[in-house]
Design a protein around this motif. Sequence first.
Motif, PDB file in Angstrom:
ATOM      1  N   GLY A  57     110.401  83.337  14.328  1.00  0.00           N
ATOM      2  CA  GLY A  57     111.263  82.649  13.233  1.00  0.00           C
ATOM      3  C   GLY A  57     111.657  83.554  12.200  1.00  0.00           C
ATOM      4  O   GLY A  57     111.374  84.942  12.298  1.00  0.00           O
ATOM      5  N   ARG A  58     112.479  82.877  11.189  1.00  0.00           N
ATOM      6  CA  ARG A  58     113.209  83.759  10.384  1.00  0.00           C
ATOM      7  C   ARG A  58     112.574  84.593   9.404  1.00  0.00           C
ATOM      8  O   ARG A  58     112.641  85.927   8.981  1.00  0.00           O
ATOM      9  CB  ARG A  58     114.332  82.951   9.429  1.00  0.00           C
ATOM     10  CG  ARG A  58     114.970  83.492   8.364  1.00  0.00           C
ATOM     11  CD  ARG A  58     115.931  82.850   8.068  1.00  0.00           C
ATOM     12  NE  ARG A  58     116.866  83.337   7.097  1.00  0.00           N
ATOM     13  CZ  ARG A  58     116.917  83.270   5.558  1.00  0.00           C
ATOM     14  NH1 ARG A  58     116.120  82.296   5.173  1.00  0.00           N
ATOM     15  NH2 ARG A  58     117.485  83.722   4.843  1.00  0.00           N
ATOM     16  N   VAL A  59     111.463  84.027   8.735  1.00  0.00           N
ATOM     17  CA  VAL A  59     110.450  84.570   7.852  1.00  0.00           C
ATOM     18  C   VAL A  59     109.956  85.679   8.461  1.00  0.00           C
ATOM     19  O   VAL A  59     109.592  87.001   7.820  1.00  0.00           O
ATOM     20  CB  VAL A  59     109.568  83.900   7.113  1.00  0.00           C
ATOM     21  CG1 VAL A  59     108.406  84.385   6.140  1.00  0.00           C
ATOM     22  CG2 VAL A  59     110.181  82.545   6.543  1.00  0.00           C
ATOM     23  N   ALA A  60     109.285  85.719   9.518  1.00  0.00           N
ATOM     24  CA  ALA A  60     108.473  86.906  10.367  1.00  0.00           C
ATOM     25  C   ALA A  60     109.600  88.202  10.532  1.00  0.00           C
ATOM     26  O   ALA A  60     109.509  89.159  10.286  1.00  0.00           O
ATOM     27  CB  ALA A  60     107.902  86.367  11.447  1.00  0.00           C
ATOM     28  N   ALA A  61     110.620  87.551  10.859  1.00  0.00           N
ATOM     29  CA  ALA A  61     111.977  88.663  11.360  1.00  0.00           C
ATOM     30  C   ALA A  61     112.324  89.388  10.270  1.00  0.00           C
ATOM     31  O   ALA A  61     112.546  90.425  10.033  1.00  0.00           O
ATOM     32  CB  ALA A  61     113.085  87.752  11.945  1.00  0.00           C
ATOM     33  N   LEU A  62     112.496  88.481   8.821  1.00  0.00           N
ATOM     34  CA  LEU A  62     113.092  89.364   7.610  1.00  0.00           C
ATOM     35  C   LEU A  62     111.631  90.286   7.148  1.00  0.00           C
ATOM     36  O   LEU A  62     111.819  91.169   6.621  1.00  0.00           O
ATOM     37  CB  LEU A  62     113.295  88.303   6.656  1.00  0.00           C
ATOM     38  CG  LEU A  62     114.410  87.370   6.842  1.00  0.00           C
ATOM     39  CD1 LEU A  62     114.756  86.712   5.827  1.00  0.00           C
ATOM     40  CD2 LEU A  62     115.665  88.152   7.060  1.00  0.00           C
ATOM     41  N   LEU A 102     118.581  92.524   8.632  1.00  0.00           N
ATOM     42  CA  LEU A 102     118.239  91.179   8.209  1.00  0.00           C
ATOM     43  C   LEU A 102     119.373  90.102   8.565  1.00  0.00           C
ATOM     44  O   LEU A 102     118.899  89.182   8.732  1.00  0.00           O
ATOM     45  CB  LEU A 102     118.322  91.355   6.294  1.00  0.00           C
ATOM     46  CG  LEU A 102     117.259  92.141   5.577  1.00  0.00           C
ATOM     47  CD1 LEU A 102     117.747  92.359   4.257  1.00  0.00           C
ATOM     48  CD2 LEU A 102     116.185  91.479   5.872  1.00  0.00           C
ATOM     49  N   VAL A 103     120.378  90.456   8.722  1.00  0.00           N
ATOM     50  CA  VAL A 103     121.366  89.582   9.161  1.00  0.00           C
ATOM     51  C   VAL A 103     121.126  89.297  10.594  1.00  0.00           C
ATOM     52  O   VAL A 103     121.127  87.945  11.010  1.00  0.00           O
ATOM     53  CB  VAL A 103     123.090  90.289   9.149  1.00  0.00           C
ATOM     54  CG1 VAL A 103     123.913  89.382   9.763  1.00  0.00           C
ATOM     55  CG2 VAL A 103     123.373  90.317   7.662  1.00  0.00           C
ATOM     56  N   VAL A 104     120.948  90.213  11.413  1.00  0.00           N
ATOM     57  CA  VAL A 104     120.522  90.128  12.934  1.00  0.00           C
ATOM     58  C   VAL A 104     119.346  89.250  13.093  1.00  0.00           C
ATOM     59  O   VAL A 104     119.225  88.355  13.877  1.00  0.00           O
ATOM     60  CB  VAL A 104     120.288  91.620  13.610  1.00  0.00           C
ATOM     61  CG1 VAL A 104     119.863  91.176  15.080  1.00  0.00           C
ATOM     62  CG2 VAL A 104     121.675  91.999  13.605  1.00  0.00           C
ATOM     63  N   GLY A 105     118.266  89.396  12.291  1.00  0.00           N
ATOM     64  CA  GLY A 105     117.154  88.517  12.417  1.00  0.00           C
ATOM     65  C   GLY A 105     117.282  87.186  11.915  1.00  0.00           C
ATOM     66  O   GLY A 105     116.629  86.274  12.592  1.00  0.00           O
ATOM     67  N   THR A 106     118.164  87.067  10.629  1.00  0.00           N
ATOM     68  CA  THR A 106     118.527  85.608  10.365  1.00  0.00           C
ATOM     69  C   THR A 106     119.366  84.947  11.513  1.00  0.00           C
ATOM     70  O   THR A 106     118.962  83.695  11.718  1.00  0.00           O
ATOM     71  CB  THR A 106     119.206  85.749   8.910  1.00  0.00           C
ATOM     72  OG1 THR A 106     118.394  86.361   8.148  1.00  0.00           O
ATOM     73  CG2 THR A 106     119.727  84.523   8.713  1.00  0.00           C
ATOM     74  N   LEU A 107     120.344  85.651  11.988  1.00  0.00           N
ATOM     75  CA  LEU A 107     120.975  85.076  13.036  1.00  0.00           C
ATOM     76  C   LEU A 107     120.523  84.621  14.279  1.00  0.00           C
ATOM     77  O   LEU A 107     120.621  83.366  14.984  1.00  0.00           O
ATOM     78  CB  LEU A 107     122.217  85.853  13.394  1.00  0.00           C
ATOM     79  CG  LEU A 107     123.527  85.931  12.019  1.00  0.00           C
ATOM     80  CD1 LEU A 107     124.535  87.114  12.399  1.00  0.00           C
ATOM     81  CD2 LEU A 107     124.025  84.566  11.691  1.00  0.00           C
ATOM     82  N   VAL A 108     119.899  85.459  14.554  1.00  0.00           N
ATOM     83  CA  VAL A 108     118.823  85.154  16.067  1.00  0.00           C
ATOM     84  C   VAL A 108     117.840  83.982  15.774  1.00  0.00           C
ATOM     85  O   VAL A 108     117.799  83.100  16.741  1.00  0.00           O
ATOM     86  CB  VAL A 108     118.220  86.395  16.584  1.00  0.00           C
ATOM     87  CG1 VAL A 108     117.254  85.968  17.591  1.00  0.00           C
ATOM     88  CG2 VAL A 108     119.176  87.470  16.937  1.00  0.00           C
TER      89      VAL A 108
END
Length: 121
Positions: A57-62, A102-108
């Motif tokens: 998910g998003r938090v881990a990706a960011l 940051l953008v790629v992690g959020t979008l994915v």
Amino acid sequence: MGQALSRQSSVWAGIVIGAALVVGIAALVDATEGDVNRATPALALVVPVLIVAIVAGRVAALTTAVVAAITLNLVFVPPHWTLKIDSLDDAVALAVFVVAALVVGTLVAREVQRHLAAEQR
């Protein structure tokens, strides 16, 4: 409460996996000792962000994106093994990497979440 703990555990596991992937990829790219151009480490370090966005998910990706940016700076931006940046070009490249990761992690992560929600309907 059980789901919240499970979700929190998943985020922490994703952060650990992301950090391990960042370190592993940085070590592999660094081991080439100059056989790659300056863009290769940045492109390679986006991969852990994508993987973690899908898995945790998003938090881990960011968080993984931030770890990747710090690693990129420490290992590949001169002067090496310091957070100092001597070149404006390197500073701009690092800033672009941070924004892109940051953008790629959020979008994915959002797309995975939408896909899961659609499957539940």
